[in-house]
Motif scaffolding. Structure first.
Motif, PDB file in Angstrom:
ATOM      1  N   VAL A 162      36.263  25.038 -23.958  1.00 31.92           N
ATOM      2  CA  VAL A 162      36.881  24.301 -22.852  1.00 31.92           C
ATOM      3  C   VAL A 162      35.947  23.187 -22.399  1.00 31.92           C
ATOM      4  CG1 VAL A 162      37.773  24.405 -20.501  1.00 31.92           C
ATOM      5  CG2 VAL A 162      38.222  26.299 -22.074  1.00 31.92           C
ATOM      6  N   SER A 163      36.356  21.948 -22.622  1.00 30.32           N
ATOM      7  CA  SER A 163      35.617  20.799 -22.100  1.00 30.32           C
ATOM      8  C   SER A 163      36.019  20.571 -20.645  1.00 30.32           C
ATOM      9  CB  SER A 163      35.934  19.553 -22.929  1.00 30.32           C
ATOM     10  OG  SER A 163      35.478  18.385 -22.272  1.00 30.32           O
ATOM     11  N   LEU A 164      35.077  20.109 -19.854  1.00 30.99           N
ATOM     12  CA  LEU A 164      35.351  19.787 -18.455  1.00 30.99           C
ATOM     13  C   LEU A 164      35.330  18.277 -18.221  1.00 30.99           C
ATOM     14  CD1 LEU A 164      33.184  22.572 -16.754  1.00 30.99           C
ATOM     15  CD2 LEU A 164      35.638  22.628 -17.279  1.00 30.99           C
ATOM     16  N   ALA A 165      35.566  17.513 -19.292  1.00 29.10           N
ATOM     17  CA  ALA A 165      35.527  16.053 -19.196  1.00 29.10           C
ATOM     18  C   ALA A 165      36.551  15.517 -18.203  1.00 29.10           C
ATOM     19  CB  ALA A 165      35.768  15.435 -20.570  1.00 29.10           C
ATOM     20  N   ALA A 166      37.685  16.198 -18.075  1.00 29.16           N
ATOM     21  CA  ALA A 166      38.736  15.711 -17.178  1.00 29.16           C
ATOM     22  C   ALA A 166      38.305  15.722 -15.715  1.00 29.16           C
ATOM     23  CB  ALA A 166      40.003  16.551 -17.355  1.00 29.16           C
ATOM     24  N   ALA A 167      37.200  16.392 -15.402  1.00 30.13           N
ATOM     25  CA  ALA A 167      36.675  16.353 -14.033  1.00 30.13           C
ATOM     26  C   ALA A 167      36.344  14.928 -13.617  1.00 30.13           C
ATOM     27  CB  ALA A 167      35.426  17.225 -13.933  1.00 30.13           C
ATOM     28  N   PHE A 168      36.137  14.049 -14.598  1.00 26.22           N
ATOM     29  CA  PHE A 168      35.683  12.689 -14.298  1.00 26.22           C
ATOM     30  C   PHE A 168      36.689  11.628 -14.737  1.00 26.22           C
ATOM     31  CE2 PHE A 168      32.077  15.490 -15.249  1.00 26.22           C
ATOM     32  CZ  PHE A 168      31.565  15.576 -13.961  1.00 26.22           C
ATOM     33  N   GLU A 169      37.953  12.065 -14.978  1.00 31.79           N
ATOM     34  CA  GLU A 169      38.995  11.086 -15.291  1.00 31.79           C
ATOM     35  C   GLU A 169      39.174  10.135 -14.109  1.00 31.79           C
ATOM     36  OE1 GLU A 169      42.970   9.337 -15.724  1.00 31.79           O
ATOM     37  OE2 GLU A 169      42.336  10.734 -14.159  1.00 31.79           O
ATOM     38  N   ASN A 170      39.066  10.694 -12.909  1.00 34.47           N
ATOM     39  CA  ASN A 170      38.991   9.870 -11.705  1.00 34.47           C
ATOM     40  C   ASN A 170      37.519   9.543 -11.497  1.00 34.47           C
ATOM     41  OD1 ASN A 170      39.402   8.594  -9.277  1.00 34.47           O
ATOM     42  ND2 ASN A 170      39.590  10.479  -8.087  1.00 34.47           N
ATOM     43  N   PRO A 171      37.104   8.290 -11.691  1.00 36.38           N
ATOM     44  CA  PRO A 171      35.668   7.979 -11.657  1.00 36.38           C
ATOM     45  C   PRO A 171      35.035   8.314 -10.318  1.00 36.38           C
ATOM     46  CG  PRO A 171      37.002   5.967 -11.631  1.00 36.38           C
ATOM     47  CD  PRO A 171      37.930   7.091 -11.943  1.00 36.38           C
ATOM     48  N   VAL A 172      33.867   8.893 -10.380  1.00 35.70           N
ATOM     49  CA  VAL A 172      33.113   9.277  -9.180  1.00 35.70           C
ATOM     50  C   VAL A 172      32.692   8.014  -8.424  1.00 35.70           C
ATOM     51  CG1 VAL A 172      30.900  10.261  -8.428  1.00 35.70           C
ATOM     52  CG2 VAL A 172      32.306  11.474 -10.106  1.00 35.70           C
ATOM     53  N   LYS A 173      32.728   8.088  -7.116  1.00 36.32           N
ATOM     54  CA  LYS A 173      32.286   6.980  -6.269  1.00 36.32           C
ATOM     55  C   LYS A 173      30.888   7.288  -5.744  1.00 36.32           C
ATOM     56  CE  LYS A 173      36.425   5.237  -6.681  1.00 36.32           C
ATOM     57  NZ  LYS A 173      36.667   4.093  -7.602  1.00 36.32           N
ATOM     58  N   ALA A 174      30.032   6.294  -5.780  1.00 34.12           N
ATOM     59  CA  ALA A 174      28.672   6.478  -5.286  1.00 34.12           C
ATOM     60  C   ALA A 174      28.630   6.301  -3.779  1.00 34.12           C
ATOM     61  CB  ALA A 174      27.726   5.478  -5.945  1.00 34.12           C
ATOM     62  N   GLY A 175      27.949   7.224  -3.113  1.00 43.37           N
ATOM     63  CA  GLY A 175      27.723   7.100  -1.681  1.00 43.37           C
ATOM     64  C   GLY A 175      26.231   6.972  -1.436  1.00 43.37           C
ATOM     65  N   ARG A 176      25.791   7.447  -0.283  1.00 46.13           N
ATOM     66  CA  ARG A 176      24.360   7.414   0.009  1.00 46.13           C
ATOM     67  C   ARG A 176      23.576   8.269  -0.976  1.00 46.13           C
ATOM     68  NH1 ARG A 176      23.685   7.781   6.614  1.00 46.13           N
ATOM     69  NH2 ARG A 176      24.658   5.754   7.105  1.00 46.13           N
ATOM     70  N   ALA A 177      24.253   9.303  -1.511  1.00 46.16           N
ATOM     71  CA  ALA A 177      23.590  10.205  -2.449  1.00 46.16           C
ATOM     72  C   ALA A 177      23.651   9.701  -3.886  1.00 46.16           C
ATOM     73  CB  ALA A 177      24.225  11.597  -2.368  1.00 46.16           C
ATOM     74  N   GLY A 178      24.214   8.520  -4.111  1.00 47.13           N
ATOM     75  CA  GLY A 178      24.326   7.996  -5.467  1.00 47.13           C
ATOM     76  C   GLY A 178      25.445   8.676  -6.225  1.00 47.13           C
ATOM     77  N   TRP A 179      25.359   8.684  -7.549  1.00 45.04           N
ATOM     78  CA  TRP A 179      26.399   9.273  -8.388  1.00 45.04           C
ATOM     79  C   TRP A 179      26.107  10.719  -8.770  1.00 45.04           C
ATOM     80  CZ3 TRP A 179      25.447   4.146 -11.001  1.00 45.04           C
ATOM     81  CH2 TRP A 179      26.418   3.200 -10.658  1.00 45.04           C
ATOM     82  N   SER A 180      24.866  11.130  -8.734  1.00 40.61           N
ATOM     83  CA  SER A 180      24.499  12.440  -9.263  1.00 40.61           C
ATOM     84  C   SER A 180      25.123  13.592  -8.471  1.00 40.61           C
ATOM     85  CB  SER A 180      22.973  12.587  -9.293  1.00 40.61           C
ATOM     86  OG  SER A 180      22.600  13.811  -9.874  1.00 40.61           O
ATOM     87  N   GLU A 181      24.923  13.595  -7.158  1.00 43.63           N
ATOM     88  CA  GLU A 181      25.460  14.676  -6.330  1.00 43.63           C
ATOM     89  C   GLU A 181      26.990  14.725  -6.373  1.00 43.63           C
ATOM     90  OE1 GLU A 181      26.197  17.775  -3.665  1.00 43.63           O
ATOM     91  OE2 GLU A 181      24.480  17.291  -4.946  1.00 43.63           O
ATOM     92  N   PRO A 182      27.702  13.616  -6.190  1.00 44.78           N
ATOM     93  CA  PRO A 182      29.165  13.673  -6.308  1.00 44.78           C
ATOM     94  C   PRO A 182      29.630  14.149  -7.686  1.00 44.78           C
ATOM     95  CG  PRO A 182      28.495  11.623  -5.270  1.00 44.78           C
ATOM     96  CD  PRO A 182      27.243  12.276  -5.770  1.00 44.78           C
ATOM     97  N   SER A 183      28.870  13.852  -8.725  1.00 46.75           N
ATOM     98  CA  SER A 183      29.232  14.306 -10.071  1.00 46.75           C
ATOM     99  C   SER A 183      29.103  15.819 -10.178  1.00 46.75           C
ATOM    100  CB  SER A 183      28.336  13.631 -11.120  1.00 46.75           C
ATOM    101  OG  SER A 183      28.531  12.242 -11.138  1.00 46.75           O
ATOM    102  N   ARG A 184      28.051  16.368  -9.574  1.00 46.34           N
ATOM    103  CA  ARG A 184      27.880  17.823  -9.590  1.00 46.34           C
ATOM    104  C   ARG A 184      29.004  18.508  -8.805  1.00 46.34           C
ATOM    105  NH1 ARG A 184      22.394  16.111  -8.979  1.00 46.34           N
ATOM    106  NH2 ARG A 184      22.254  16.688  -6.774  1.00 46.34           N
ATOM    107  N   VAL A 185      29.370  17.919  -7.691  1.00 46.97           N
ATOM    108  CA  VAL A 185      30.461  18.472  -6.882  1.00 46.97           C
ATOM    109  C   VAL A 185      31.767  18.442  -7.672  1.00 46.97           C
ATOM    110  CG1 VAL A 185      31.883  18.085  -4.822  1.00 46.97           C
ATOM    111  CG2 VAL A 185      29.390  17.910  -4.672  1.00 46.97           C
ATOM    112  N   ALA A 186      32.040  17.322  -8.344  1.00 42.10           N
ATOM    113  CA  ALA A 186      33.281  17.182  -9.103  1.00 42.10           C
ATOM    114  C   ALA A 186      33.350  18.179 -10.258  1.00 42.10           C
ATOM    115  CB  ALA A 186      33.406  15.757  -9.629  1.00 42.10           C
ATOM    116  N   LEU A 187      32.225  18.381 -10.948  1.00 38.66           N
ATOM    117  CA  LEU A 187      32.204  19.328 -12.062  1.00 38.66           C
ATOM    118  C   LEU A 187      32.454  20.742 -11.562  1.00 38.66           C
ATOM    119  CD1 LEU A 187      31.612  19.511 -15.165  1.00 38.66           C
ATOM    120  CD2 LEU A 187      29.308  20.204 -14.525  1.00 38.66           C
ATOM    121  N   ASP A 188      31.813  21.108 -10.486  1.00 37.66           N
ATOM    122  CA  ASP A 188      31.969  22.438  -9.898  1.00 37.66           C
ATOM    123  C   ASP A 188      33.418  22.677  -9.483  1.00 37.66           C
ATOM    124  OD1 ASP A 188      31.455  24.900  -8.697  1.00 37.66           O
ATOM    125  OD2 ASP A 188      30.774  23.986  -6.825  1.00 37.66           O
TER     126      ASP A 188
END
Length: 389
Positions: A305-331
């Motif tokens: 099972v790939s989880l690539a579809a977690a990022f079909e909607n591109p992550v938006k960078a906030g004060r925390a950058g892209w890394s933290e929102p990416s971890r939240v989206a994957l989870d």
């Protein structure tokens, strides 16, 4: 989230797939270029992402695996040249050694062919254990007299070495080939279905190419009227958080490797190498040697099972950058997948990462990446390395 267990009244299925999901931040870099030297891209979710091809990440992974297990496999078109060199090192005349090198291919009596312009190169790439050239040289040694008689005659164009013996060497494999597979349809039984599947990595967010104008100054003193740069050019780079995914089919690995202990060693070597590896393009000018921000490993009995579809909607960078929102989206997406599929096929689920935040969708937290790999292998394979019943 604790490690899943089989539902009551259902027999547990054998673990089969080791899924590795990685989020990794790469700084200003270009680890995988296209034919024009630009970072590779892909359109996904209506936006442009930076992409790193599976081949680009698979090669450093394979080399790291080979270093770890202490045996190499070589992808080459120069097998006849390797054999010729091995024989000249043993004292053979150059012309006779080169005939023997070409005979290694001619004697397969298959569609495997030599280059028309260079009889010491094959027309297609071969993937063989690094011991293959010496073993083929040994076969040539046994038939040296026959080769000497044919040298300089029309007989040199005909098969002179025993086909079965050459085929046995061509069909030989080692741990690297067992993991990554081999296409060699020309010789029956030589093809190997790889146990590893690697996806193209891509950024979890929209990216754009960044141009870098650079100059190189001539170190030798110049006349004042000729002062300036000796070379000027522009390089293209990007940066971002990449989602990387690979899966290891433990059943295929067991079919490729008869020794269960070796199979477990290969599984550990691959998982470790995939986590730690990085393509090397432009490394001297960017040194992009980051480590993954998050690694999630799932052991499944049903399907990868790939989880690539977690990022079909591109992550938006906030004060925390892209890394933290990416971890939240994957989870969050992993939790939805577990709910939709159920957890009967999920034998083990765990993660490790740079922060201490609980990621319930990703299973139990491990303290380090080595601990994460060890836990997954303990769940996937018993102590003897064979597939769990």
């Amino acid at each position: 989230m604790t490690t899943p267990t089989a539902a009551a009244g259902t027999a547990p299925q054998a673990p089969r797939f080791l899924d590795l999901h990685i989020l990794q931040t790469l700084p200003f870099s270009n680890v995988n270029r296209d034919d024009l030297g630009s970072p590779k891209t892909v359109a996904f979710g209506g936006s442009t992402r930076t992409r790193v091809s599976s081949q680009a990440w698979k090669r450093p992974t394979r080399l790291a695996v080979e270093a770890r297990i202490g045996e190499r496999a070589l992808r080459t078109r120069r097998l006849p040249l390797q054999v010729a060199k091995a024989l000249t090192d043993r004292g053979w005349p150059k012309d006779l050694a080169e005939l023997a090198g070409a005979q290694v291919i001619r004697s397969t009596e298959s569609k495997l062919d030599l280059e028309k312009e260079d009889a010491l190169n094959t027309a297609s790439l071969l993937f063989l254990p690094d011991s293959a050239a010496q073993k083929l040289a040994d076969i040539a040694e046994e038939h040296r007299e026959k080769l000497e008689k044919a040298l300089g005659t029309k007989a040199a164009a005909k098969p002179l070495l025993p086909k079965d013996a050459v085929h046995e060497v061509m069909k030989s494999r080692n741990g690297s080939i067992a993991l990554f597979g081999r296409m060699l349809a020309e010789i029956p039984g030589a093809g190997v279905d790889g146990a590893v599947q690697v996806a193209h990595a891509f950024t979890t967010h929209t990216t754009s190419v960044q141009a870098d104008f650079f100059t190189a100054v001539d170190d030798v003193d110049q006349w004042a009227t000729d002062a300036g740069s000796a070379h000027m050019n522009t390089g293209e780079y990007s940066s971002g958080v990449f989602y990387r995914y690979a899966t290891l089919d433990l059943r295929d690995l067991a079919e490729n490797v008869s020794d269960p202990v070796m199979a477990k060693e290969l599984a550990e070597a691959f998982a470790t190498a995939f986590i730690q590896s990085l393509p090397s393009a432009k490394k001297n000018s960017t040194a992009p040697h980051s480590i993954p921000d998050l690694v999630h490993i799932a052991v499944r009995s049903d399907r990868p099972v790939s989880l690539a579809a977690a990022f079909e909607n591109p992550v938006k960078a906030g004060r925390a950058g892209w890394s933290e929102p990416s971890r939240v989206a994957l989870d969050a997406y992993a939790a939805k997948v577990n709910k939709l599929l159920g957890t009967s096929g999920l034998v083990h689920s765990a993660y490790a990462g740079v922060d201490d935040t609980a990621r319930d969708g990703l299973g139990t937290r491990a303290g380090s990446y080595p601990d994460l790999v060890a836990g997954a292998l303990a769940a996937a394979l018993p102590k003897d390395g064979s597939s769990a019943a």
